[in-house]
Design a protein around this motif. Sequence first.
Motif, mmCIF file in Angstrom:
data_model
loop_
_atom_site.group_PDB
_atom_site.id
_atom_site.type_symbol
_atom_site.label_atom_id
_atom_site.label_comp_id
_atom_site.label_asym_id
_atom_site.label_seq_id
_atom_site.Cartn_x
_atom_site.Cartn_y
_atom_site.Cartn_z
ATOM 1 N N ASN A 142 -14.408 -4.267 45.647
ATOM 2 C CA ASN A 142 -13.446 -5.262 46.133
ATOM 3 C C ASN A 142 -14.143 -6.348 46.948
ATOM 4 O O ASN A 142 -13.819 -7.541 46.822
ATOM 5 C CB ASN A 142 -12.375 -4.586 46.997
ATOM 6 C CG ASN A 142 -11.479 -3.663 46.189
ATOM 7 O OD1 ASN A 142 -11.458 -3.723 44.966
ATOM 8 N ND2 ASN A 142 -10.748 -2.797 46.871
ATOM 9 N N THR A 160 -20.103 -7.497 34.726
ATOM 10 C CA THR A 160 -19.163 -6.454 35.160
ATOM 11 C C THR A 160 -19.623 -5.137 34.549
ATOM 12 O O THR A 160 -20.468 -5.118 33.648
ATOM 13 C CB THR A 160 -17.722 -6.786 34.742
ATOM 14 O OG1 THR A 160 -17.666 -6.941 33.311
ATOM 15 C CG2 THR A 160 -17.244 -8.069 35.396
ATOM 16 N N SER A 217 -16.091 -8.585 44.561
ATOM 17 C CA SER A 217 -15.167 -9.398 43.771
ATOM 18 C C SER A 217 -14.610 -10.547 44.612
ATOM 19 O O SER A 217 -14.549 -11.698 44.158
ATOM 20 C CB SER A 217 -14.020 -8.537 43.238
ATOM 21 O OG SER A 217 -13.080 -9.334 42.541
ATOM 22 N N GLU A 235 -19.489 -8.488 39.637
ATOM 23 C CA GLU A 235 -18.312 -9.160 40.174
ATOM 24 C C GLU A 235 -17.032 -8.355 39.965
ATOM 25 O O GLU A 235 -15.969 -8.722 40.471
ATOM 26 C CB GLU A 235 -18.193 -10.554 39.558
ATOM 27 C CG GLU A 235 -19.362 -11.446 39.941
ATOM 28 C CD GLU A 235 -19.179 -12.889 39.534
ATOM 29 O OE1 GLU A 235 -18.053 -13.271 39.161
ATOM 30 O OE2 GLU A 235 -20.159 -13.645 39.605
ATOM 31 N N SER A 236 -17.147 -7.276 39.205
ATOM 32 C CA SER A 236 -16.011 -6.379 39.004
ATOM 33 C C SER A 236 -16.544 -5.102 38.381
ATOM 34 O O SER A 236 -17.640 -5.088 37.814
ATOM 35 C CB SER A 236 -14.956 -7.019 38.087
ATOM 36 O OG SER A 236 -13.857 -6.147 37.916
ATOM 37 N N THR A 238 -8.778 -11.504 45.982
ATOM 38 C CA THR A 238 -9.763 -10.508 45.559
ATOM 39 C C THR A 238 -9.895 -10.441 44.047
ATOM 40 O O THR A 238 -10.990 -10.354 43.506
ATOM 41 C CB THR A 238 -9.395 -9.115 46.111
ATOM 42 O OG1 THR A 238 -9.346 -9.180 47.533
ATOM 43 C CG2 THR A 238 -10.435 -8.067 45.694
ATOM 44 N N TRP A 239 -8.755 -10.500 43.342
ATOM 45 C CA TRP A 239 -8.784 -10.301 41.893
ATOM 46 C C TRP A 239 -8.213 -11.472 41.109
ATOM 47 O O TRP A 239 -8.129 -11.400 39.881
ATOM 48 C CB TRP A 239 -8.032 -9.018 41.521
ATOM 49 C CG TRP A 239 -8.652 -7.804 42.122
ATOM 50 C CD1 TRP A 239 -8.144 -7.022 43.112
ATOM 51 C CD2 TRP A 239 -9.935 -7.252 41.805
ATOM 52 N NE1 TRP A 239 -9.015 -6.008 43.432
ATOM 53 C CE2 TRP A 239 -10.122 -6.127 42.634
ATOM 54 C CE3 TRP A 239 -10.945 -7.598 40.896
ATOM 55 C CZ2 TRP A 239 -11.272 -5.342 42.580
ATOM 56 C CZ3 TRP A 239 -12.094 -6.821 40.848
ATOM 57 C CH2 TRP A 239 -12.248 -5.713 41.681
ATOM 58 N N THR A 282 -21.889 -13.882 34.442
ATOM 59 C CA THR A 282 -21.070 -12.955 35.222
ATOM 60 C C THR A 282 -21.217 -11.567 34.626
ATOM 61 O O THR A 282 -20.977 -11.374 33.434
ATOM 62 C CB THR A 282 -19.595 -13.377 35.177
ATOM 63 O OG1 THR A 282 -19.459 -14.643 35.806
ATOM 64 C CG2 THR A 282 -18.717 -12.362 35.890
ATOM 65 N N LYS A 335 -11.921 -14.775 34.774
ATOM 66 C CA LYS A 335 -11.210 -14.719 36.054
ATOM 67 C C LYS A 335 -9.753 -15.127 35.830
ATOM 68 O O LYS A 335 -9.472 -16.148 35.196
ATOM 69 C CB LYS A 335 -11.848 -15.666 37.070
ATOM 70 C CG LYS A 335 -13.343 -15.450 37.298
ATOM 71 C CD LYS A 335 -13.651 -14.072 37.841
ATOM 72 C CE LYS A 335 -15.139 -13.945 38.171
ATOM 73 N NZ LYS A 335 -15.500 -12.567 38.587
#
Length: 526
Positions: free
Chosen positions: A449, A382, A452, A410-411, A511-512, A380, A487
């Motif tokens: 967004n 970010t 994510s 992913e963010s 979303t988050w 992942t 997450k």
Amino acid sequence: MNEQQRKEMSQIKEVSSSDKKSSGNGNLNRLKQMGSDDLINKYFQTTYEPPNLKKAKKRRREEVQIHYDYSVPEDMENVGKGKKFLIRTYGCQMNEHDTEVMAGLLTDMGYESTDDTKEADIILLNTCAIRENAENKVFGEIGHLKPLKTENPGVILGVCGCMSQEESVVNRILKKHPFIDMIFGTHNIHRLPQLLKEAMFGKEMVVEVWSKEGDIIENLPKVRKGSTKAWVNIMYGCDKFCTYCIVPYTRGKERSRLPQDIIQEVRHLAAQGYKEVTLLGQNVNAYGKDLKDMQYGLGDLMDEIRKIDIPRVRFTTSHPRDFDDRLIEVLAKGGNLLDHIHLPVQSGSSEVLRVMARRYTREEYLKLVKKIRTAMPNATLTTDIIVGFPNETDEQFEETLSLMEEVGFESAYTFIYSPREGTPAARWEDNIPMEKKKERLQRLNKLVNKQSAEAMQEYKGQTVKVLVEGESKKNPDILAGYTERNKLVNFAGPKSVIGEIVEVKIIEAKTWSLDGEMVEKAVEVK
């Protein structure tokens, strides 16, 4: 020297040698009564040496001493009995960790922690210099503390952290907020007991901000936040000098702790029952470059730490230029080394990256991402992104959006560029209208967004391992924790699993965050 200059110097010497008044601003008040702001400026120039950002850029390699013999001075050991302290922390994980050290020092002096400003005998603001917004928050808080100082002159107010390493900030506090009792920087936190003594018994404003980086003090006490996750500093400072960033000036040159000291600390945390450690550094994957006679980097350190019986190991923050093949090779071994990687890119345009002095291109960044994905297919990623950097064109911003999609972040932490005084970029025209910056940020955040939310949907129906940190902020009947890939998961469960790793089946993806149901009490992770 003319007659006027002689008169001014005579006034300054008279005030400097006089007894200071109890509120810590007696001298300043006397100077205000005597004359102009120019006289006040000259007083400051004769009474303290401000941090010097130009000197910081020209710094040379000097041997860093490592000390293992720290202790609170005897005459300060019990000074806090029956008293309380409050530390407000702004900014990054490094600041949070510095706060843990300051809390440890104050606890060793007998103080107890409080969240109530009216109960506190000492209030410290541990500041961040990265964004203008963070600086504004601090000065707003300083303003709110003035009535408290008026009501209770005995309370000690201190400003520390990265903002304190900036000359303009120190000058502003000295001139506009003379009720502050202490100003100290990032390199001399270990001197908090001595500085506090001067503030308490000398009854004068204490200013101690070093332009030279401090040594490494190994055995400083810490009061860690919680007993589940811990931060471990592995190095200090940064040598990258990105044109927009103040950190290399405020935190100083790169200084690495010795591997054996870090490994010992992680082993100690494992023995205490911690489930996760995060290795910290302003540029964490430059670790070891300054260690003499050693070919030892972050990959080598992680390879040793992965053998320690602690379930999860993370690291932050990385610079793409120092993310080498050895580190990728070790991370790919898995185990307790998690494959969630925060890799700040800042821009998707090679030209903007060049002006930022990031020292890599878009193509080189994508090549690094490909290496990581090849070694760790499920990793992942970010990132951090700045929009509205001086002269950024619409086309260059579009390159950032396309990079965001191509990598599949992913963010992302997204920011509007704001100049920081003392950095090269601050001298350039900030020529992107704020309306345009906000429009770009809105478009970028919409994409962030979207990506994510799509990444979260992949977890629906899956069972994941969650390190339970405590109650949800929104609902005390719901527990919250994080997966291996960072997450956030909310689920119902007994309070007894707080601090444990449990299996949770995901039933809803947002979303988050993720909502789930606990399917097993606890999973023992070796």
